[in-house]
Design a protein around this motif. Structure first.
Motif, short mmCIF file in Angstrom:
data_model
loop_
_atom_site.label_atom_id
_atom_site.label_comp_id
_atom_site.label_asym_id
_atom_site.label_seq_id
_atom_site.Cartn_x
_atom_site.Cartn_y
_atom_site.Cartn_z
N THR A 156 9.35 0.90 2.11
CA THR A 156 8.25 1.37 2.95
C THR A 156 8.61 2.69 3.62
N TRP A 186 -1.76 -2.09 1.26
CA TRP A 186 -3.02 -1.52 1.73
C TRP A 186 -4.04 -1.53 0.58
N THR A 237 3.65 -0.35 -1.29
CA THR A 237 4.75 -0.95 -0.54
C THR A 237 4.30 -1.86 0.60
N GLU A 238 3.04 -1.70 1.05
CA GLU A 238 2.58 -2.47 2.20
C GLU A 238 1.30 -3.24 1.94
N THR A 275 1.41 3.49 0.60
CA THR A 275 1.09 2.37 1.48
C THR A 275 0.47 1.21 0.71
#
Length: 244
Positions: free
Chosen positions: A115, A168, A165-166, A162
């Protein structure tokens, strides 16, 4: 967006050698995309660039308030402004450091879905003694750009760091904003032109050729839309990063 969806319209992540007369500009202006624009029988290759992480701390002609002028030279840009607009920090050294690290570790970053927060925790100590300007936001813009670009080059899929890795959400809208829409979006800027730029460039809304949302390539927190304006009689391209 898949790579073949818009390959006839745009070139994603053009090489610095195809964008700049002086390739060293790449650490200040990151190439986002190139699109073709036809004007009175002549085809122009217009490059949309982002300066995420750098701030216009001074005002010069062709370099003020996220408005930049370039001479159009055989499909490439020659910067007409003054790089001191960004405050005079050692940007080239910082960029070289970050680039070397990313070249060495990008496979790991992608595989482990590192991230932005984790990347900054890893990289900032090495920059502490090197950088002579506030690099926090510059690092965010760099990693967001390079990670998203690397994934695109490997897979042909345009997905922001994003998202990868997250988790979104995915944005599948066209990355190039067409001329008509871009002109409408730039209306506020031209309505307040006398307050937005200090110098007189002889520009108007009809010169807007296209645009893209900067945050889709770089740091989400940065926001902003990048517009390209063409003044063919002077062979000049103006880039505006506008935050409404």
């Amino acid at each position: 967006m898949e790579k073949n969806q818009q390959e006839q319209k745009v070139i994603m992540y053009p090489r610095a050698s195809e964008v700049f007369v002086d390739e060293r500009l790449v650490c200040y202006f990151r190439p986002l995309l190139t699109f073709s624009h036809l004007h009175e029988g002549s085809v122009y290759q217009l490059h949309l660039l982002g300066t995420d992480g750098l701030y216009c701390e001074k005002e010069y002609k062709h370099a003020e308030n996220n408005f930049f002028g370039f001479r159009y030279v055989a499909g490439k840009y020659e910067f007409l402004g003054n790089l001191d607009v960004f405050g005079g920090g050692n940007v080239e050294e910082v960029h070289a450091y970050l680039q070397a690290d990313f070249a060495q570790n990008k496979q790991e970053y992608l595989k482990d879905k590192v991230t932005l927060k984790a990347y900054k925790e890893r990289i900032m100590d090495g920059l502490a003694e090197l950088a002579d300007f506030d690099v926090d936001y510059y690092v965010e813009g760099f990693y967001s750009y390079e990670f998203t670009k690397y994934h695109y080059e490997l897979t042909g899929e345009f997905r922001h760091v994003t998202e990868l890795t997250e988790g979104w959400g995915h944005d599948d809208s066209d990355i190039l904003i067409d001329q008509e829409t871009a002109r409408e979006m730039s209306g506020e800027f031209f309505m307040n032109l006398q307050w937005n730029v200090t110098h007189d460039y002889g520009i108007e809304e009809s010169m807007v050729c296209g645009a893209t949302e900067r945050f889709r390539f770089m740091a989400v927190i940065g926001g902003g839309t990048v517009f390209a304006l063409l003044k063919p009689e002077e062979q000049t391209v103006y880039l505006l990063e506008y935050f409404s």
